[in-house]
Design an enzyme around this catalytic site. Structure first.
Site, mmCIF file in Angstrom:
data_model
loop_
_atom_site.group_PDB
_atom_site.id
_atom_site.type_symbol
_atom_site.label_atom_id
_atom_site.label_comp_id
_atom_site.label_asym_id
_atom_site.label_seq_id
_atom_site.Cartn_x
_atom_site.Cartn_y
_atom_site.Cartn_z
ATOM 1 N N GLY A 128 13.855 46.424 47.793
ATOM 2 C CA GLY A 128 14.912 45.501 48.236
ATOM 3 C C GLY A 128 14.626 44.881 49.585
ATOM 4 O O GLY A 128 15.518 44.761 50.420
ATOM 5 N N ALA A 129 13.356 44.452 49.779
ATOM 6 C CA ALA A 129 12.983 43.901 51.095
ATOM 7 C C ALA A 129 13.140 42.379 51.148
ATOM 8 O O ALA A 129 12.779 41.761 52.140
ATOM 9 C CB ALA A 129 11.540 44.296 51.419
ATOM 10 N N ASN A 156 15.874 51.374 49.426
ATOM 11 C CA ASN A 156 16.908 50.554 50.063
ATOM 12 C C ASN A 156 17.637 49.638 49.072
ATOM 13 O O ASN A 156 18.787 49.265 49.312
ATOM 14 C CB ASN A 156 16.243 49.706 51.158
ATOM 15 C CG ASN A 156 17.117 48.561 51.624
ATOM 16 O OD1 ASN A 156 18.035 48.730 52.409
ATOM 17 N ND2 ASN A 156 16.849 47.348 51.110
ATOM 18 N N SER A 205 25.214 55.197 52.312
ATOM 19 C CA SER A 205 26.255 54.423 52.996
ATOM 20 C C SER A 205 27.273 55.392 53.564
ATOM 21 O O SER A 205 27.503 56.476 52.997
ATOM 22 C CB SER A 205 26.956 53.492 52.006
ATOM 23 O OG SER A 205 28.135 52.968 52.579
ATOM 24 N N TYR A 226 30.579 52.585 43.763
ATOM 25 C CA TYR A 226 29.571 52.448 44.828
ATOM 26 C C TYR A 226 29.507 53.749 45.646
ATOM 27 O O TYR A 226 28.422 54.274 45.919
ATOM 28 C CB TYR A 226 29.946 51.256 45.711
ATOM 29 C CG TYR A 226 29.021 50.990 46.863
ATOM 30 C CD1 TYR A 226 27.788 50.367 46.655
ATOM 31 C CD2 TYR A 226 29.378 51.320 48.164
ATOM 32 C CE1 TYR A 226 26.934 50.101 47.722
ATOM 33 C CE2 TYR A 226 28.536 51.058 49.232
ATOM 34 C CZ TYR A 226 27.310 50.441 49.001
ATOM 35 O OH TYR A 226 26.476 50.183 50.070
ATOM 36 N N ALA A 286 30.368 56.730 44.730
ATOM 37 C CA ALA A 286 29.787 57.808 43.914
ATOM 38 C C ALA A 286 28.262 57.696 43.892
ATOM 39 O O ALA A 286 27.547 58.700 43.994
ATOM 40 C CB ALA A 286 30.338 57.741 42.493
ATOM 41 N N LYS A 321 26.363 56.388 46.155
ATOM 42 C CA LYS A 321 25.805 56.686 47.482
ATOM 43 C C LYS A 321 25.948 58.175 47.823
ATOM 44 O O LYS A 321 25.090 58.741 48.506
ATOM 45 C CB LYS A 321 26.481 55.808 48.541
ATOM 46 C CG LYS A 321 26.178 54.322 48.384
ATOM 47 C CD LYS A 321 24.686 54.038 48.489
ATOM 48 C CE LYS A 321 24.346 52.561 48.537
ATOM 49 N NZ LYS A 321 22.900 52.318 48.667
ATOM 50 N N ILE A 335 27.078 46.701 58.361
ATOM 51 C CA ILE A 335 25.926 45.996 58.928
ATOM 52 C C ILE A 335 25.978 44.557 58.418
ATOM 53 O O ILE A 335 26.174 44.337 57.214
ATOM 54 C CB ILE A 335 24.593 46.654 58.480
ATOM 55 C CG1 ILE A 335 24.581 48.166 58.766
ATOM 56 C CG2 ILE A 335 23.393 45.946 59.107
ATOM 57 C CD1 ILE A 335 24.580 48.567 60.206
#
Ligand code: NDP
Length: 252
Positions: free
Chosen positions: A17-18, A95, A147, A160, A162, A164, A193
């Site tokens: 995911g860059a 990521n 997260s 989400y 769950a 993380k 962020i």
């Protein structure tokens, strides 16, 4: 302010995911310290070539782009296996992630599949594919980007959160499994962020969050990237199984 670690020059580091946001900044920061950066892209080859050029300009010793989606196990495995014939990956940063915010009563089974497939199963499958070669590599560091929501929960983010939280249990278990081979596994829990993912939130939600952050502001992608550099480097050689928040105090 960017932290710099000289030993990163010796590392081959895969970042998923860059293409943008936090992942892109992590890649740029590690590139500027001379690492060999490996990133995946899903379909946009032109954008991947552009990113390759940018990372070389930043100072990467090499840049390699692999074409896979983290939800496509077979393609991911064949790309990693082919790359591993020539290079030894000694750093992994999981990521890639998605969110689809929705009240639990409105969440569809397909939303649950989509989120778990990318955020949790994608990271687990990729790490498991690499774990045999990690046993032979030197000074391996794995970082899973979770997260703060995986620790504290959040409205409209049940799935989400769950995914993380699942990453944390996976990482702690793997840290125990691989510690005797000096493979370290740590988790970073970013708070709010500023990226494309958070730009999609309404102004009202953003204002509410800002009030809850003791340090008074949203984080920058560099704040997460700096911690990644530290955890990738030998400066953190005695740290494993940790869960570190980068959240301005949001969840104290
Ligand atoms: P972005 O939405 O800006 O970027 C997400 C990245 O993940 C993109 O590069 C995207 O690639 C990639 N990706 C998505 N799905 C897949 C897939 N199936 N296979 C491979 N790659 C995929 O996210 P952020 O930079 O904001 O977030 C990065 C990570 O940090 C995520 O895991 C997120 O959950 C976590 N996080 C972010 C926070 C924030 O405030 N921004 C807070 C807490 C955690 P593509 O270009 O192909 O879509």
């Amino acid at each position: 302010m960017n932290a710099t670690y000289n030993d990163l020059k010796e590392k081959v580091i895969l970042i998923t995911g860059a293409s943008r946001g936090i992942g892109k900044q992590i890649a740029k920061s590690l590139a500027s310290q001379g690492a060999h950066i490996v990133f995946n892209y899903r379909s946009n080859e032109a954008a991947a070539l552009e990113l390759k050029e940018e990372l070389l300009k930043d100072g990467a010793s090499h840049v390699s782009a692999l074409s896979f989606d983290v939800t496509d196990y077979e393609k991911m495995k064949s790309e990693i296996d082919a790359f591993s014939k020539e290079h030894t990956i000694s750093g992994l940063i999981n990521n890639a992630g998605i969110s689809k915010d929705q009240l639990a009563m409105k969440v569809k089974p397909s939303d649950i599949d989509d989120i778990l497939n990318v955020n949790l199963k994608g990271a687990m499958n990729l790490t498991n594919i690499l774990s045999r070669s990690f046993l032979r590599a030197k000074d391996v560091s794995i970082i899973n980007i979770s997260s703060v929501v995986g620790l504290m929960g959040n409205l409209s983010q049940t799935t989400y959160a769950a995914s993380k939280a699942g990453m944390i249990g996976y990482s702690k278990s793997l840290a125990k499994e691989l510690a005797s081979r000096k493979v370290r596994v740590n988790v970073i829990c970013p708070g709010f962020i500023q990226t494309q993912m958070t730009d999609e939130l309404s102004d009202k939600v953003k204002e509410e969050y800002q009030k809850l952050i003791p340090l008074g502001d949203f984080g920058a992608t560099e704040d997460v990237a700096n911690l990644c550099s530290f955890l990738m480097s030998g400066a953190s050689k005695y740290i494993t199984g940790e869960v570190i928040k980068v959240d301005g105090g949001l969840y104290i």
